[in-house]
Scaffold this motif. Sequence first.
Motif, short mmCIF file in Angstrom:
data_model
loop_
_atom_site.label_atom_id
_atom_site.label_comp_id
_atom_site.label_asym_id
_atom_site.label_seq_id
_atom_site.Cartn_x
_atom_site.Cartn_y
_atom_site.Cartn_z
N CYS A 96 0.86 -1.18 0.00
CA CYS A 96 0.00 0.00 0.00
C CYS A 96 0.90 1.23 0.00
N ALA A 97 0.35 2.32 -0.52
CA ALA A 97 1.12 3.55 -0.64
C ALA A 97 0.16 4.73 -0.56
N ALA A 98 0.68 5.88 -0.18
CA ALA A 98 -0.16 7.07 -0.02
C ALA A 98 0.35 8.21 -0.88
N THR A 99 -0.60 8.96 -1.44
CA THR A 99 -0.27 10.08 -2.32
C THR A 99 -1.29 11.19 -2.15
N TYR A 100 -0.90 12.42 -2.45
CA TYR A 100 -1.84 13.53 -2.51
C TYR A 100 -2.53 13.61 -3.87
N THR A 101 -2.07 12.82 -4.86
CA THR A 101 -2.58 12.89 -6.22
C THR A 101 -3.85 12.07 -6.35
N TYR A 102 -4.90 12.68 -6.89
CA TYR A 102 -6.21 12.03 -7.00
C TYR A 102 -6.13 10.76 -7.84
N LEU A 103 -6.46 9.61 -7.23
CA LEU A 103 -6.55 8.32 -7.91
C LEU A 103 -5.33 8.04 -8.79
N ALA A 104 -4.15 8.32 -8.26
CA ALA A 104 -2.92 8.06 -9.00
C ALA A 104 -2.73 6.57 -9.20
N THR A 105 -2.06 6.20 -10.31
CA THR A 105 -1.81 4.79 -10.60
C THR A 105 -0.34 4.49 -10.84
N THR A 106 0.50 5.51 -10.87
CA THR A 106 1.92 5.29 -11.14
C THR A 106 2.72 5.39 -9.85
N GLU A 107 3.74 4.56 -9.73
CA GLU A 107 4.55 4.52 -8.52
C GLU A 107 5.13 5.87 -8.16
N ALA A 108 5.56 6.62 -9.16
CA ALA A 108 6.26 7.87 -8.91
C ALA A 108 5.40 8.89 -8.16
N ALA A 109 4.09 8.72 -8.23
CA ALA A 109 3.18 9.67 -7.58
C ALA A 109 3.04 9.42 -6.09
N PHE A 110 3.58 8.29 -5.60
CA PHE A 110 3.36 7.88 -4.20
C PHE A 110 4.63 8.04 -3.38
N PRO A 111 4.68 8.99 -2.45
CA PRO A 111 5.90 9.19 -1.65
C PRO A 111 6.01 8.31 -0.41
N ILE A 112 4.88 7.74 0.01
CA ILE A 112 4.89 6.95 1.25
C ILE A 112 4.50 5.51 0.90
N TRP A 113 5.33 4.55 1.35
CA TRP A 113 5.12 3.14 1.02
C TRP A 113 5.20 2.27 2.26
N GLY A 114 4.44 1.17 2.22
CA GLY A 114 4.59 0.14 3.23
C GLY A 114 5.66 -0.85 2.82
N GLN A 115 5.87 -1.83 3.68
CA GLN A 115 6.96 -2.80 3.45
C GLN A 115 6.52 -3.97 2.58
N GLY A 116 5.23 -4.14 2.38
CA GLY A 116 4.74 -5.22 1.54
C GLY A 116 4.33 -6.44 2.33
N THR A 117 3.38 -7.19 1.78
CA THR A 117 2.96 -8.45 2.38
C THR A 117 2.76 -9.46 1.25
N GLN A 118 3.22 -10.69 1.48
CA GLN A 118 3.21 -11.71 0.44
C GLN A 118 1.83 -12.36 0.34
N VAL A 119 1.35 -12.46 -0.89
CA VAL A 119 0.13 -13.20 -1.19
C VAL A 119 0.49 -14.31 -2.18
N THR A 120 0.18 -15.54 -1.82
CA THR A 120 0.45 -16.67 -2.69
C THR A 120 -0.84 -17.43 -2.93
N VAL A 121 -1.20 -17.58 -4.20
CA VAL A 121 -2.41 -18.30 -4.57
C VAL A 121 -1.98 -19.58 -5.28
N SER A 122 -2.19 -20.68 -4.62
CA SER A 122 -1.71 -21.95 -5.15
C SER A 122 -2.49 -23.09 -4.53
N SER A 123 -2.67 -24.15 -5.31
CA SER A 123 -3.32 -25.35 -4.81
C SER A 123 -2.27 -26.33 -4.29
#
Length: 123
Positions: A96-123
Amino acid sequence: EAQLVESGGGLVQPGGSLRLSCAASGFSFDDYAIGWFRQAPGKEREGVSCMTYTDGDRYYEDSVKGRFTVSSDHAKNTVYLQMNDLKPEDTGVYYCAATYTYLATTEAAFPIWGQGTQVTVSS
């Protein structure tokens, strides 16, 4: 210091569900848009969804429309990504990331980031 902390990732079978959380510390989500990104192994990070925290306007990438839903709990200063009908191609590290830019979709627009969480979809 402004920080984001994701949680809720894990291993799930195809067709299953997970809910990711993104909690802010050191700042308030007010006036921000919160984006969700994912990075699959060997691929570039891509935008999945974005939501304006105050107004609740939402954007979803085509491959997750109808399956993923973003929501927020203002009392907890937390944003959620509910993921249903998960597919193997949804596997990756979710950020997840936070930005002041309305509905931004590009990484460069987001100055604040979390560390990430792994999602694995597998049988």
